[in-house]
Design a protein around this motif. Structure first.
Motif, PDB file in Angstrom:
ATOM      1  N   LEU A 163       0.311  -1.062   0.078  1.00  0.00           N
ATOM      2  CA  LEU A 163       0.404   0.192  -0.091  1.00  0.00           C
ATOM      3  C   LEU A 163       1.110   1.581  -0.133  1.00  0.00           C
ATOM      4  N   HIS A 164       0.207   2.522  -0.225  1.00  0.00           N
ATOM      5  CA  HIS A 164       1.409   3.374  -0.433  1.00  0.00           C
ATOM      6  C   HIS A 164       0.778   4.492  -0.258  1.00  0.00           C
ATOM      7  N   PRO A 165       0.412   5.373   0.988  1.00  0.00           N
ATOM      8  CA  PRO A 165      -0.126   6.236   1.765  1.00  0.00           C
ATOM      9  C   PRO A 165       1.248   7.587   1.664  1.00  0.00           C
ATOM     10  N   THR A 166       1.291   7.847   1.091  1.00  0.00           N
ATOM     11  CA  THR A 166       2.026   9.420   0.375  1.00  0.00           C
ATOM     12  C   THR A 166       1.276  11.157   1.582  1.00  0.00           C
ATOM     13  N   LEU A 167       2.303  11.662   2.912  1.00  0.00           N
ATOM     14  CA  LEU A 167       1.904  11.937   3.581  1.00  0.00           C
ATOM     15  C   LEU A 167       2.240  13.940   3.297  1.00  0.00           C
ATOM     16  N   ALA A 168       2.154  15.075   3.040  1.00  0.00           N
ATOM     17  CA  ALA A 168       2.488  15.822   3.277  1.00  0.00           C
ATOM     18  C   ALA A 168       3.412  16.427   4.257  1.00  0.00           C
ATOM     19  N   VAL A 169       4.603  16.723   3.625  1.00  0.00           N
ATOM     20  CA  VAL A 169       5.113  17.972   4.489  1.00  0.00           C
ATOM     21  C   VAL A 169       6.210  18.998   4.208  1.00  0.00           C
ATOM     22  N   PRO A 170       5.902  19.789   5.029  1.00  0.00           N
ATOM     23  CA  PRO A 170       5.766  21.219   4.972  1.00  0.00           C
ATOM     24  C   PRO A 170       7.361  21.432   4.934  1.00  0.00           C
ATOM     25  N   ASN A 171       7.344  22.780   4.062  1.00  0.00           N
ATOM     26  CA  ASN A 171       9.237  23.152   3.603  1.00  0.00           C
ATOM     27  C   ASN A 171       9.441  23.634   4.904  1.00  0.00           C
ATOM     28  N   THR A 172      10.077  23.198   6.336  1.00  0.00           N
ATOM     29  CA  THR A 172      10.093  23.614   7.235  1.00  0.00           C
ATOM     30  C   THR A 172      11.561  23.179   7.860  1.00  0.00           C
ATOM     31  N   PRO A 173      12.821  23.371   6.995  1.00  0.00           N
ATOM     32  CA  PRO A 173      14.177  22.518   7.345  1.00  0.00           C
ATOM     33  C   PRO A 173      14.302  23.256   8.409  1.00  0.00           C
ATOM     34  N   ASN A 174      14.577  24.019   9.275  1.00  0.00           N
ATOM     35  CA  ASN A 174      14.527  24.369  10.737  1.00  0.00           C
ATOM     36  C   ASN A 174      13.873  23.919  11.731  1.00  0.00           C
ATOM     37  N   ASP A 175      12.392  23.214  11.337  1.00  0.00           N
ATOM     38  CA  ASP A 175      11.470  23.056  12.061  1.00  0.00           C
ATOM     39  C   ASP A 175      10.508  21.751  12.062  1.00  0.00           C
ATOM     40  N   PRO A 176      11.811  20.291  11.745  1.00  0.00           N
ATOM     41  CA  PRO A 176      11.005  18.946  12.119  1.00  0.00           C
ATOM     42  C   PRO A 176       9.101  18.769  12.618  1.00  0.00           C
ATOM     43  N   THR A 177       8.230  19.314  12.150  1.00  0.00           N
ATOM     44  CA  THR A 177       7.302  19.084  13.027  1.00  0.00           C
ATOM     45  C   THR A 177       5.944  17.814  11.924  1.00  0.00           C
ATOM     46  N   ILE A 178       6.843  16.986  11.318  1.00  0.00           N
ATOM     47  CA  ILE A 178       6.188  15.891  10.902  1.00  0.00           C
ATOM     48  C   ILE A 178       7.078  14.708  11.958  1.00  0.00           C
ATOM     49  N   GLU A 179       6.118  13.938  12.453  1.00  0.00           N
ATOM     50  CA  GLU A 179       6.718  12.518  13.220  1.00  0.00           C
ATOM     51  C   GLU A 179       6.257  11.516  13.203  1.00  0.00           C
ATOM     52  N   VAL A 180       7.160  10.479  12.555  1.00  0.00           N
ATOM     53  CA  VAL A 180       6.803   9.270  12.374  1.00  0.00           C
ATOM     54  C   VAL A 180       6.561   8.222  13.268  1.00  0.00           C
ATOM     55  N   ILE A 181       6.067   7.927  14.103  1.00  0.00           N
ATOM     56  CA  ILE A 181       5.008   6.911  15.121  1.00  0.00           C
ATOM     57  C   ILE A 181       5.424   5.547  15.401  1.00  0.00           C
ATOM     58  N   PRO A 182       6.334   4.662  14.979  1.00  0.00           N
ATOM     59  CA  PRO A 182       5.526   3.340  14.758  1.00  0.00           C
ATOM     60  C   PRO A 182       5.152   2.310  15.653  1.00  0.00           C
ATOM     61  N   SER A 183       4.970   0.798  15.622  1.00  0.00           N
ATOM     62  CA  SER A 183       4.961   0.341  16.656  1.00  0.00           C
ATOM     63  C   SER A 183       6.584   0.009  16.407  1.00  0.00           C
ATOM     64  N   ASP A 184       6.297  -2.116  17.604  1.00  0.00           N
ATOM     65  CA  ASP A 184       7.233  -2.421  17.372  1.00  0.00           C
ATOM     66  C   ASP A 184       8.101  -3.061  16.364  1.00  0.00           C
ATOM     67  N   PHE A 185       9.356  -3.369  15.955  1.00  0.00           N
ATOM     68  CA  PHE A 185       9.223  -4.203  14.873  1.00  0.00           C
ATOM     69  C   PHE A 185      10.540  -4.489  15.936  1.00  0.00           C
ATOM     70  N   ASP A 186      11.054  -5.249  14.477  1.00  0.00           N
ATOM     71  CA  ASP A 186      12.446  -6.061  14.567  1.00  0.00           C
ATOM     72  C   ASP A 186      13.969  -5.885  14.391  1.00  0.00           C
TER      73      ASP A 186
END
Length: 341
Positions: A163-186
């Protein structure tokens, strides 16, 4: 409204599904606090008129956006430049299109209502896969979309799928406001090669155990969970043996996206960092997105690599290909939803 777009309306949202690739986006979803958000990335060139004298773009790239299924996932053949450990022992080519025929061609609508659409894509004669079917439905009372994917094979086949969900990321290189929060992985793996020679902050072909501490190209570690990065980047990591839904928090706009799916069908999640790193047309450093891609595969290296049990991910016991029998009906269900932070 374009004739090649289907509109879904329900009490908590409005979404568009393109017939090209069955791509979902934009989707305007209403949070419990009454705000409306549109989380998906849409390529800036997707609505631009063709350049004078230039041939029109074809395939998934032409209208790149949102979420869509990829079967087979990734390369049709074997990408050049792979390290020896990733080289398959047998050439195993499925079709000719990157991400498969359905991702690059219009689908047929076989059922639709105000809140739901069902589509079908038939593979060309001679391909080992027969068809894909896909449903997208607005969930009553919820800022969510419920989806299904069905695969039917013409012959016995080993194939990658994602599956290919693709989410927008703002152009704010000094403000990393997007956070990926995974579940547990091996374990996690960094892509073994560069993408079109684009810059990457990560050390290639490395293993890690935390997305916040990915081996860096400069010898240190990089927080792969927060973006945008300081500099442009184009790269991939794979979270192998990922066990549960994955979330992406937009701290700038105070909402999050949850992608819930069947981990038995997709044993890993590939993260695609496309943060202005591709500079060739039509990208020209303008596309900024993060792909959160449940996958049964070895990155986007294709079915030949995914079907080889000796490559590094499969060798660690993580399934990297679907094994389908002729006439088998394989189906999965998943949900894309937003929530307030």
């Amino acid at each position: 409204m374009r004739k090649d777009v289907k509109i879904l309306n329900w009490d908590k949202g409005r979404a568009e599904v393109q017939l090209l690739g069955a791509m979902l986006a934009p989707a305007r979803l209403t949070l419990p606090d009454g705000r409306t958000v549109q989380p998906f990335a849409i390529a800036p060139w997707a609505n631009e008129p063709p350049k004078p004298g230039a041939p029109p773009m074809a395939g998934v790239l032409a209208r790149l956006r949102g979420e869509w299924p990829c079967v087979p996932f990734g390369a049709a053949g074997v990408p050049p430049g792979l390290p020896p450990a990733w080289q398959p022992t047998r050439i195993h080519k499925v079709g000719t299109d990157f991400h498969g025929w359905p991702a690059n061609n219009p689908w047929d609508v076989i059922e639709e209502s105000a809140t739901r659409v069902r589509l079908r894509s038939i593979y060309p004669a001679g391909e080992p896969l027969e068809r894909l079917e896909r449903t997208v439905e607005g969930v009553a009372g919820s800022p969510a979309l419920q989806c299904s994917l069905t695969i039917v094979a013409r012959e016995d086949i080993s194939v990658t799928a994602a599956l290919h969900p693709t989410l927008a990321v703002p152009n704010t290189p000094n403000d990393p406001t997007i956070e990926v929060i995974p579940s547990d992985f091996d374990f996690g793996y960094v892509y073994p090669i560069t993408l079109d020679g684009a810059p990457t902050p990560f050390a290639l072909d490395q293993v890690f155990t935390s997305l916040t501490q990915v081996p860096g190209a400069d010898g240190g570690v990089v927080d792969g969970s927060r973006m945008p990065f300081r500099d442009p980047a184009e790269t991939l990591v794979q979270l192998c043996g990922h066990r549960g839904p994955i979330r992406v928090a937009n701290h700038r706009e105070s909402y999050g996206v949850e992608i819930a799916y069947d981990v038995a069908d997709f044993p890993s999640v590939q993260i695609w960092y496309s943060l202005g790193g591709r500079t060739q047309p039509p990208w020209r450093g303008r596309f900024r997105a993060v792909g959160i891609e449940p996958v049964c595969g070895a990155f986007d290296l294709g079915s030949a690599v995914g079907s080889d049990g000796n490559q590094p991910i499969a060798a660690r016991g993580i399934p990297t290909a679907l094994f389908l029998r002729a006439g088998q009906v394989w189906q999965t269900h998943y949900r894309l939803s937003v929530y307030s932070l």
